[in-house]
Design an enzyme around this catalytic site. Structure first.
Site, PDB file in Angstrom:
ATOM      1  N   HIS A 165     -28.835   9.925 -33.751  1.00 56.32           N
ATOM      2  CA  HIS A 165     -28.094  11.184 -33.694  1.00 56.32           C
ATOM      3  C   HIS A 165     -27.222  11.279 -32.447  1.00 56.32           C
ATOM      4  CE1 HIS A 165     -27.883  15.763 -33.631  1.00 56.32           C
ATOM      5  NE2 HIS A 165     -27.519  15.472 -34.867  1.00 56.32           N
ATOM      6  N   HIS A 224     -21.951  24.883 -31.504  1.00 55.50           N
ATOM      7  CA  HIS A 224     -22.659  23.627 -31.769  1.00 55.50           C
ATOM      8  C   HIS A 224     -22.957  22.821 -30.511  1.00 55.50           C
ATOM      9  CE1 HIS A 224     -23.060  19.508 -33.669  1.00 55.50           C
ATOM     10  NE2 HIS A 224     -23.779  20.239 -34.504  1.00 55.50           N
ATOM     11  N   ASN A 264     -26.053  27.746 -46.825  1.00 53.71           N
ATOM     12  CA  ASN A 264     -27.228  27.667 -45.956  1.00 53.71           C
ATOM     13  C   ASN A 264     -28.512  27.823 -46.754  1.00 53.71           C
ATOM     14  OD1 ASN A 264     -25.672  27.360 -43.669  1.00 53.71           O
ATOM     15  ND2 ASN A 264     -25.944  29.446 -42.928  1.00 53.71           N
TER      16      ASN A 264
END
Length: 700
Positions: A440, A597, A45
């Site tokens: 997306h 998610h 990250n």
């Protein structure tokens, strides 16, 4: 409050998120080897954050831009604040690493130093070095005739300081030092198993860079080694594309990927105690200042920790219990999936339910002689994707196959380019999306001939078509042949592949033009209910919330009396619980075994209740610079399943943290029985029971 104090800075909020990930590595309740996984995620990250977000701030400074953003931070002020936070985070991370290694040693596994090994073990590793490692190494001297080598971003290197041997082979202690660079080969395992001692149950390993350090003299005959220290460079990895001027977007991205390797350095990680001559050379060649240095007390690049933990055999008691995703019961007994969807919609929730259902949907369509066309978006796909193979097979059999491949998906560009070329060779129509926008949305459309007419079958998801991440991420997927959703799916693909004018959507809301207005309309409706004295609630789950106008609209709804409950895993710029501004807003973040998610929205007021799934977070890039999709869930039972899921998240008091008005997070604690929304009650998720009553959720 001043305008800037109404919001939490996006990048500072991100550091809070990565801190929550680190807390999972620190948590003794997390199985030991899983704690190494979280430790590794913190490093990966941070690598991405430095190479994109911090790199962008540095670009602004170089361009002379120092205007404050809507949260009140200038690039200069924000970088200084981020430096302090990330330094503190890294110190905590390495303390955690040392604690974990001590715990692992009690389980009989150690990362040993060279001096910890006996003569027999040292001989075995020396042989391994000579046969496996030495042939791969390339020493790169740095002098007048040999310029400083290109250092690849996020690769591990050794800086070697040398002195020539005096006549007779004696080592010189005075005179000029020389420097060389040796890359630690990433193609080899970072940890090497050491042959066991007699009558010892311990498993010993040595890090690859430590073995190379010990044997470094074999690379530099005639020189004595004065110092060897590891270092690592992080470069600006953002792509700068001029899509309007690019004649071939594929070739333009390939050029940019090559430029990425030479991106400007933004961070230099060095091993503690690095030789001053080597450090001076690195700073000079990389054009970095001392403020850009991160001195590490431990092994650089802890992303190796997850691979190391995964490699350990016979230690399943130190991992999460294995969970085998179940095949959706709705499809299990059916002869074909299309016949099920003609009767009802089906919702699947990964990773509890298998991604094989999505693979089977595409494979079945590819083999069905009545299927005329398959259209699909691909953003991130796995290495050996079943879906790509099925699409290629469908095209080779004569079906019309159209694939919108997003080759600008960050850090997956090269893989997606390879998939695009493979699909084109098979006869698929491959489209690279719209100029200036990333595609997306996650959607598949299957057009099938039935009884003299055509029927559309659609899959809409919140996550990527990637069977690997579907085992690690929580995501929802809807299978349907609802005519309104089918018509909108056709219109959406026509817009992405042709010159269609904006569609009058029946079911969908589509970014960049229609999603944000639709969200505002839904929020305004709740405001109207609240002002009329009716119950009004907004319940949403997403990865990030950072768009200023969306936050302002939620503040407006809170002030009107709308009850707002949000599950935001990562970045959140809304400041909840502020009197007169956001006292009706509650925000929780869940960090657990699976990456949360899914993007889900539920609004209820008066007699109405609507539930949607989406590909979009509430960030500026999703709402205005991407093709995103919001899809309604029409089936009442499926809506209840998603509502159950959201309620479970909100009642989590094991892995949930609540966002405070200060911008910090605190673990949710209450007098209720422990409820872990990802696991509980014999690992059966309550949300799956459609008929569950609200009272039962409250009981848990």
């Amino acid at each position: 409050m001043s305008a800037s104090k109404k919001y939490i800075n996006r990048d500072l909020s991100w550091t809070e998120f990565n801190r929550r990930v680190l807390e999972e590595a620190e948590d003794p309740g997390t199985p030991l080897l899983e704690r190494f996984q979280f430790l590794s995620i913190v490093s990966s990250n941070l690598d991405e954050f430095m190479s994109v977000r911090v790199a962008g701030l540095q670009d602004q400074l170089k361009a002379g831009f120092n205007k404050a953003d809507f949260t009140g931070y200038t690039p200069h002020g924000l970088i200084k604040r981020l430096d302090k936070r990330t330094d503190r985070l890294v110190r905590h991370q390495y303390k955690t690493y040392r604690d974990l290694m001590r715990s692992l040693s009690k389980e009989g596994v150690v990362l040993a130093g060279w001096s910890d090994l006996n003569e027999e073990q040292q001989e075995a590793l020396t042989e391994y070095f000579q046969e496996i490692v030495f042939p791969v190494l390339t020493p790169m001297a740095v002098d007048v005739s040999r310029p400083f080598p290109l250092l690849h971003s996020k690769e591990l290197y050794l800086a070697v300081v040398l002195r020539p041997d005096a006549p007779g082979g004696e080592r010189q202690t005075e005179g000029k030092s020389f420097c060389a660079i040796v890359q630690v080969p990433s193609i080899l395992s970072r940890t090497i198993a050491v042959p066991g001692r007699r009558n010892s149950r311990k498993q010993s390993y040595v890090r690859l860079e430590e073995l190379i350090k010990e044997q470094i003299g074999q690379l530099f005959s005639g020189y004595g080694t004065e110092a060897v220290h590891a270092f690592r460079v992080t470069r600006n990895s953002d792509l700068a594309l001029n899509e309007e001027a690019a004649e071939d977007l594929l070739q333009e991205i390939e050029k940019e990927l090559r430029r990425r390797r030479r991106g400007f350095p933004v961070r230099l990680e060095i091993e503690k105690g690095m030789h001053p001559h080597a450090l001076e050379l690195l700073l000079d060649e990389l054009e970095l200042a001392e403020d850009d240095i991160s001195e590490i007390d431990g092994p650089l690049d802890l992303t190796f920790a997850s691979r190391f933990a995964n490699s350990l055999q016979g230690m399943d008691h130190l991992r999460f219990p294995a969970i085998e995703p179940v095949y959706p019961v709705e499809f299990e007994e059916a002869d074909d999936m299309m016949s099920v969807l003609r009767e009802r919609d089906v919702l699947v929730y990964h990773p509890y339910e298998s991604f094989e259902a999505v693979n089977d949907f595409i494979c079945e369509a590819a083999e069905d002689p009545e299927v005329l066309a398959i259209k699909m978006t691909l953003y991130r796909v796995s290495v050996n994707s079943v879906l790509v193979q099925a699409l290629a097979k469908a095209a080779e059999s004569g079906k019309q196959v159209t694939v919108v491949v997003e080759i600008k998906a960050r850090f997956d560009e090269e893989r997606n380019i390879a998939w695009a070329r493979q699909l084109e060779k098979a006869g698929c129509h491959v489209v690279y999306g719209l100029v200036g926008l990333k595609t997306h949305a996650k959607i598949t459309l299957v057009v099938r001939r039935e009884a003299g007419s055509l029927r559309r079958y659609v899959h809409v998801g919140t996550g990527n078509y990637n069977e690997n991440t579907a085992k690690l991420y929580t995501d929802a997927g809807l299978f349907t042949c609802h005519p309104d959703i089918g018509a909108d799916a056709s219109a959406l693909f026509n817009e992405m592949t042709g010159y269609s004018t904006p569609h009058d959507w029946r079911a969908f809301a589509v970014a960049p033009t229609g999603l944000k207005p639709k969200l505002f309309d839904l929020i305004d409706r709740q405001i109207g209910f609240a002002k009329a004295g009716k119950p009004a609630r907004i319940l949403a789950k997403m990865n990030s919330l950072s768009n200023q106008s969306m936050i302002d609209k939620l503040y407006e709804a809170s002030q009107a009396g709308v009850r707002i409950e949000l599950i935001v895993r990562g970045v959140c710029c809304l400041r909840p619980g502020v009197p007169g501004l956001s006292e009706n807003v509650r925000i929780v973040s869940i960090v657990d075994r699976f990456l949360e998610h899914a993007r889900i929205l539920a609004v209820s007021g008066g007699d109405e209740e609507e539930v949607y799934i989406s590909s979009a977070d509430w960030m500026t890039r999703n709402l205005s610079r991407r093709v995103e999709l919001l899809c309604p869930v029409y089936d009442r039972g499926l809506r209840q399943m998603l509502l159950n899921l959201l309620e479970m998240n909100l009642k989590d008091n094991v892995k949930a943290r609540e966002l405070l008005p200060t911008g910090g997070y605190a673990r949710v604690t209450n007098a209720h029985a422990p409820l872990r929304s990802q696991f509980y009650a014999n690992d059966i998720p309550l949300w799956k029971t459609v008929a569950v009553a609200q009272e039962e959720i409250e009981d848990h």
